[in-house]
Design an enzyme around this catalytic site. Structure first.
Site, PDB file in Angstrom:
ATOM      1  N   CYS A 164       0.852  -1.191   0.000  1.00 16.21           N
ATOM      2  CA  CYS A 164       0.000   0.000   0.000  1.00 16.21           C
ATOM      3  C   CYS A 164       0.893   1.248   0.000  1.00 16.21           C
ATOM      4  O   CYS A 164       2.001   1.245   0.531  1.00 16.21           O
ATOM      5  CB  CYS A 164      -0.884   0.000   1.250  1.00 16.21           C
TER       6      CYS A 164
ATOM      7  N   ASP B   6       0.445   3.752   1.686  1.00 16.97           N
ATOM      8  CA  ASP B   6       0.400   4.318   3.037  1.00 16.97           C
ATOM      9  C   ASP B   6       1.811   4.621   3.566  1.00 16.97           C
ATOM     10  O   ASP B   6       2.689   3.756   3.547  1.00 16.97           O
ATOM     11  CB  ASP B   6      -0.306   3.314   3.969  1.00 16.97           C
TER      12      ASP B   6
ATOM     13  N   ARG C  50       2.981   4.783   6.346  1.00 17.91           N
ATOM     14  CA  ARG C  50       3.411   4.049   7.537  1.00 17.91           C
ATOM     15  C   ARG C  50       3.919   2.642   7.227  1.00 17.91           C
ATOM     16  O   ARG C  50       4.251   1.884   8.119  1.00 17.91           O
ATOM     17  CB  ARG C  50       2.236   3.965   8.532  1.00 17.91           C
TER      18      ARG C  50
ATOM     19  N   HIS D 162      -1.966  -4.054   4.954  1.00 22.24           N
ATOM     20  CA  HIS D 162      -1.747  -3.677   6.358  1.00 22.24           C
ATOM     21  C   HIS D 162      -3.084  -3.482   7.036  1.00 22.24           C
ATOM     22  O   HIS D 162      -4.041  -3.026   6.427  1.00 22.24           O
ATOM     23  CB  HIS D 162      -0.884  -2.411   6.460  1.00 22.24           C
TER      24      HIS D 162
ATOM     25  N   CYS E 143      -5.961  -0.323   6.988  1.00 25.15           N
ATOM     26  CA  CYS E 143      -5.812   0.317   5.675  1.00 25.15           C
ATOM     27  C   CYS E 143      -7.047   1.163   5.341  1.00 25.15           C
ATOM     28  O   CYS E 143      -8.172   0.661   5.342  1.00 25.15           O
ATOM     29  CB  CYS E 143      -5.605  -0.753   4.605  1.00 25.15           C
TER      30      CYS E 143
HETATM   31 CO    CO Z   1      -3.418   1.103   3.063  1.00 24.96          CO
END
Ligand code: CO
Length: 221
Positions: free
Chosen positions: A43, A45, A47, A99, A102
């Site tokens: 992803c 993302d 993080r 994750h 998400c």
């Molecule tokens: Co995500």
């Protein structure tokens, strides 16, 4: 607090100097070629940084990231990345890494509108709809996690069905696909126990992985 872009250059210089101090010639050796053995589809993302989570250095993991780690056969960007990794770099392991928590998966689960990305997240709604009964039988507070897990399993199946993987396995190339979920809360990677290294028995492995998702949740409820 506003973001300071000049800080990034400062940090970059510091990092480059530190690397060169610790490993003299590191960058020069990387310049010659990259020989990653792993490919990560994750992803976007912020993080979930592939290298840091797995302790891999520059040159060790080939990365493709998009919203909610989706693999669709019409996505030329993702397919090209997989093709280059498999055919040219000869990676040995490809992991699709979702994750927990998400945002893309949550929006798909709850039918939340986020904008243009709704069209992209339609692929995750397909996953949600395919496993509607499993999700319905899961305690409400665990449904988000369950869909994150189901999503990586389905995306691994999508990778397996690409012409790139089919051709690679056909010619006897050793590439294994994995489905992982990363925990934002503890920094740990969870294996969904789906390892695919060819077309043989793939349906059984898929079913076992899906069964594993519901099994695990039953213990948690
Ligand atoms: Co995500």
């Amino acid at each position: 607090m506003t973001a300071d872009i000049s800080k990034l250059f400062e940090r970059n210089r510091h990092w480059a100097a530190q690397m060169e101090r610790d490993r003299p010639g590191f960058f020069r050796s990387l310049m010659a070629q990259q020989e990653p053995k792993y490919m990560w589809i994750g992803c976007s993302d912020s993080r979930v940084p592939a290298n840091q989570i797995t302790g891999l250095e520059p040159g060790e993991v080939f990365v493709h990231r998009n919203v909610a780690n989706v693999v669709v056969p019409t996505d030329l960007n993702c397919l090209s990345t997989i093709q280059f990794a498999v055919d040219q770099l000869k990676i040995e392991h490809l992991m699709v890494v979702g994750h927990y928590g998400c945002g893309g998966v949550k929006a798909a689960l709850l039918d939340q509108r986020v904008g243009l990305a709704d069209n992209w997240l339609r692929h995750i709604k397909d996953v949600r709809d395919r496993h509607a009964s499993l999700i319905a039988s899961t305690a409400e507070h665990l449904r988000h996690d369950v869909l994150c897990e189901l999503n990586v399993i389905e995306q691994v199946m999508n990778v397996a069905q690409t012409t790139v993987m089919q051709d690679a396995w056909q010619r006897g190339q050793q590439v294994t696909l994995h489905a992982w979920c990363y925990g934002l809360s503890d920094g740990l990677v969870h294996d969904m126990h789906l390892s695919v290294s060819g077309t043989g028995g793939i349906e059984e492995k898929y079913k076992a992985a899906i069964a594993g998702v519901s099994e695990e949740r039953r213990h948690l409820v």
